[in-house]
Design a protein around this motif. Structure first.
Motif, PDB file in Angstrom:
ATOM      1  N   ALA A 288      94.118  47.794  53.658  1.00 33.07           N
ATOM      2  CA  ALA A 288      95.049  46.434  53.551  1.00 33.07           C
ATOM      3  C   ALA A 288      94.901  46.109  52.254  1.00 33.07           C
ATOM      4  O   ALA A 288      95.854  45.262  51.890  1.00 33.07           O
ATOM      5  N   ALA A 289      94.234  46.700  51.165  1.00 30.15           N
ATOM      6  CA  ALA A 289      93.964  46.326  49.697  1.00 30.15           C
ATOM      7  C   ALA A 289      95.683  46.757  49.578  1.00 30.15           C
ATOM      8  O   ALA A 289      95.488  45.849  48.298  1.00 30.15           O
ATOM      9  N   PRO A 290      95.373  48.138  49.446  1.00 28.97           N
ATOM     10  CA  PRO A 290      96.957  48.275  48.417  1.00 28.97           C
ATOM     11  C   PRO A 290      97.947  47.257  49.176  1.00 28.97           C
ATOM     12  O   PRO A 290      99.138  47.271  49.122  1.00 28.97           O
ATOM     13  N   LEU A 291      97.550  47.441  50.365  1.00 30.40           N
ATOM     14  CA  LEU A 291      99.045  46.410  50.977  1.00 30.40           C
ATOM     15  C   LEU A 291      99.252  44.933  50.321  1.00 30.40           C
ATOM     16  O   LEU A 291     100.167  44.630  50.375  1.00 30.40           O
ATOM     17  N   GLY A 292      98.027  44.653  50.422  1.00 31.96           N
ATOM     18  CA  GLY A 292      98.131  43.553  50.056  1.00 31.96           C
ATOM     19  C   GLY A 292      98.640  43.311  48.499  1.00 31.96           C
ATOM     20  O   GLY A 292      99.596  42.274  47.770  1.00 31.96           O
ATOM     21  N   GLY A 293      98.465  44.408  47.465  1.00 28.56           N
ATOM     22  CA  GLY A 293      98.659  44.488  46.666  1.00 28.56           C
ATOM     23  C   GLY A 293     100.674  44.857  46.652  1.00 28.56           C
ATOM     24  O   GLY A 293     101.033  44.081  45.759  1.00 28.56           O
ATOM     25  N   TRP A 294     101.242  45.303  47.162  1.00 32.17           N
ATOM     26  CA  TRP A 294     102.304  45.105  47.566  1.00 32.17           C
ATOM     27  C   TRP A 294     102.562  44.829  47.929  1.00 32.17           C
ATOM     28  O   TRP A 294     104.115  44.313  47.015  1.00 32.17           O
ATOM     29  N   LEU A 295     102.083  42.861  48.836  1.00 25.28           N
ATOM     30  CA  LEU A 295     103.614  42.458  49.170  1.00 25.28           C
ATOM     31  C   LEU A 295     102.521  41.019  48.131  1.00 25.28           C
ATOM     32  O   LEU A 295     104.010  40.526  48.230  1.00 25.28           O
ATOM     33  N   SER A 296     101.846  41.216  46.917  1.00 28.36           N
ATOM     34  CA  SER A 296     101.736  40.322  45.834  1.00 28.36           C
ATOM     35  C   SER A 296     103.063  40.523  45.117  1.00 28.36           C
ATOM     36  O   SER A 296     103.337  39.541  44.272  1.00 28.36           O
ATOM     37  N   ASP A 297     103.854  41.515  45.292  1.00 29.25           N
ATOM     38  CA  ASP A 297     104.525  41.809  43.816  1.00 29.25           C
ATOM     39  C   ASP A 297     106.261  41.038  44.977  1.00 29.25           C
ATOM     40  O   ASP A 297     106.442  41.871  43.966  1.00 29.25           O
ATOM     41  N   LEU A 298     106.545  41.868  45.922  1.00 29.58           N
ATOM     42  CA  LEU A 298     106.900  41.591  46.739  1.00 29.58           C
ATOM     43  C   LEU A 298     107.536  40.317  47.303  1.00 29.58           C
ATOM     44  O   LEU A 298     108.503  39.867  47.302  1.00 29.58           O
ATOM     45  N   PHE A 299     106.520  39.551  47.825  1.00 33.52           N
ATOM     46  CA  PHE A 299     106.617  37.845  47.983  1.00 33.52           C
ATOM     47  C   PHE A 299     105.954  37.786  46.705  1.00 33.52           C
ATOM     48  O   PHE A 299     105.497  37.898  45.882  1.00 33.52           O
ATOM     49  N   SER A 300     104.406  36.197  47.572  1.00 34.95           N
ATOM     50  CA  SER A 300     103.932  35.444  46.481  1.00 34.95           C
ATOM     51  C   SER A 300     102.552  35.800  46.275  1.00 34.95           C
ATOM     52  O   SER A 300     102.416  35.996  47.469  1.00 34.95           O
ATOM     53  N   GLN A 301     102.281  36.200  45.115  1.00 33.61           N
ATOM     54  CA  GLN A 301     100.439  36.502  44.719  1.00 33.61           C
ATOM     55  C   GLN A 301     100.057  35.592  45.179  1.00 33.61           C
ATOM     56  O   GLN A 301      99.007  35.593  46.290  1.00 33.61           O
ATOM     57  N   GLN A 302     100.568  34.210  45.464  1.00 35.08           N
ATOM     58  CA  GLN A 302      99.112  33.109  46.137  1.00 35.08           C
ATOM     59  C   GLN A 302      99.341  32.884  47.011  1.00 35.08           C
ATOM     60  O   GLN A 302      98.591  33.033  47.652  1.00 35.08           O
ATOM     61  N   LEU A 303     100.457  33.273  47.758  1.00 35.09           N
ATOM     62  CA  LEU A 303     100.628  33.513  49.463  1.00 35.09           C
ATOM     63  C   LEU A 303     100.062  34.234  49.732  1.00 35.09           C
ATOM     64  O   LEU A 303      98.924  34.421  50.940  1.00 35.09           O
ATOM     65  N   VAL A 304      99.916  35.514  49.487  1.00 36.12           N
ATOM     66  CA  VAL A 304      98.492  36.550  50.142  1.00 36.12           C
ATOM     67  C   VAL A 304      97.853  36.260  49.779  1.00 36.12           C
ATOM     68  O   VAL A 304      97.110  36.695  51.029  1.00 36.12           O
ATOM     69  N   LEU A 305      97.341  36.010  48.871  1.00 36.25           N
ATOM     70  CA  LEU A 305      95.648  35.726  47.982  1.00 36.25           C
ATOM     71  C   LEU A 305      95.129  34.672  49.336  1.00 36.25           C
ATOM     72  O   LEU A 305      94.496  34.944  49.675  1.00 36.25           O
ATOM     73  N   LEU A 306      96.226  32.829  50.088  1.00 43.17           N
ATOM     74  CA  LEU A 306      95.010  32.122  50.318  1.00 43.17           C
ATOM     75  C   LEU A 306      95.489  32.478  51.814  1.00 43.17           C
ATOM     76  O   LEU A 306      94.781  32.528  52.499  1.00 43.17           O
ATOM     77  N   THR A 307      96.568  34.001  51.953  1.00 43.48           N
ATOM     78  CA  THR A 307      96.470  34.408  53.551  1.00 43.48           C
ATOM     79  C   THR A 307      95.307  35.009  53.953  1.00 43.48           C
ATOM     80  O   THR A 307      94.636  35.483  54.533  1.00 43.48           O
ATOM     81  N   GLY A 308      94.431  36.321  52.938  1.00 39.54           N
ATOM     82  CA  GLY A 308      93.386  36.937  52.912  1.00 39.54           C
ATOM     83  C   GLY A 308      92.131  35.569  53.090  1.00 39.54           C
ATOM     84  O   GLY A 308      91.569  36.137  54.139  1.00 39.54           O
TER      85      GLY A 308
END
Length: 234
Positions: A82-102
Motif C-alpha cells: 500500500a505504501a508505494p500505491l499511496g505515493g502514486w495516488l498522492s501524486d495523481l490526486f490530493s496528497q492531503q486526501l490520501v493522507l486523511l484516507t489512510g
C-alpha cells in the motif's frame, strides 16, 4: 532526572551555538512540527498493536505460534504494497486526501480492535489487519513528502534524522503505553499487581485489551485532527 538535565543542557547549548548540531529553529516551522508529531503517533499505534495482538491471539484465543506468526505477517505485507500505491495516488490526486484516507482506515481499524473478543471470526481479524496495513501505507508517503517539502534545502538532513527519531520514539512509547494500559487495567481488576496473562481470568485480559486499543484510537483521532489543520502555506 539525569537524562532530563542533559536534555535541557543540550537544548541550551544548541540555542547558543552558531553552527548548531540541531538547529532548533526548524521547530518554528508549524507544518513540519505537526507532520513530525503525527509521524510519531502512527508508529506508536502500530507498536502498541504489535505488542498486544500476539498476546490476544496466543494467550486469549489459544492459537498456535505458527498461526499467530502468519497473521502478524499480514499487516507489514499489506503495508509494503500500500505504501508505494499511496505515493502514486498522492501524486495523481490530493496528497492531503490520501493522507486523511489512510488515517480514517487506521481509525476504523482501532474501533474494530475495541470489539475483539473470544468469538471474533478469523475473517474479521484478517479484514482489520488488511485495513490497518492499507491505512498505514497510504499515510506514510504523503506525510513524509509533507514533512520534507516544507524545510529549507540545507536542513533536509536534519529533518530526515528527526523523522527517524520520531519513529523510534513512537515505537518505544507504543510498547510502553500498551503494556501500561493492559497490565494496569488487569491489576485493578485483580486487586493486586499483574504482569502477565492469567489463564484463569481471561475477562481481565479482555478488559485490558479494550483500554489498550482505546489509547491507540485516541492517538489515531488526534493524528487525524492535526492532519486536517496541517496544510503547508502556499
Amino acid at each position: 532526572m539525569a537524562s532530563l538535565a542533559l536534555t535541557l543542557y543540550f537544548i541550551y547549548l544548541e540555542k547558543h551555538r552558531k553552527n548548531a548540531l540541531l538547529p532548533l529553529s526548524i521547530f518554528k516551522n508549524r507544518t513540519f512540527s505537526l507532520a513530525l508529531l503525527v509521524g510519531m503517533l502512527i508508529p506508536l499505534i502500530n507498536a502498541l498493536f504489535s505488542f498486544i495482538f500476539p498476546l490476544y491471539l496466543q494467550d486469549y484465543l489459544n492459537w498456535s505460534v505458527g498461526t499467530t506468526g502468519i497473521l502478524m505477517l499480514i499487516f507489514p505485507l499489506i503495508m509494503a504494497i500500500a505504501a508505494p500505491l499511496g505515493g502514486w495516488l498522492s501524486d495523481l490526486f490530493s496528497q492531503q486526501l490520501v493522507l486523511l484516507t489512510g488515517l480514517v482506515l487506521i481509525i476504523i481499524t482501532q474501533i474494530g480492535f475495541l470489539f475483539l473478543d473470544s468469538h471474533t471470526s478469523l475473517t474479521l481479524i484478517i479484514s482489520l489487519l488488511i485495513s490497518n496495513g492499507i491505512g498505514t501505507g497510504f499515510f506514510i508517503a504523503p506525510n513524509n513528502t509533507l514533512l520534507m517539502s516544507v524545510v529549507p534545502q540545507n536542513q533536509l538532513g536534519v529533518a530526515g534524522s528527526l523523522q527517524s527519531l520520531g519513529n523510534n520514539i513512537g515505537n518505544i512509547l507504543g510498547v510502553a503505553l500498551g503494556s501500561l494500559a493492559l497490565f494496569t487495567t488487569m491489576s485493578i481488576d485483580a486487586g493486586y499487581r499483574v504482569s502477565t496473562y492469567l489463564p484463569a481470568h481471561p475477562a481481565w485480559f479482555a478488559h485490558g485489551l479494550t483500554w489498550s486499543f482505546s489509547v491507540s484510537l485516541i492517538c489515531a483521532l488526534l493524528g487525524f485532527a492535526i492532519s486536517i489543520i496541517n496544510r503547508p502555506a502556499h
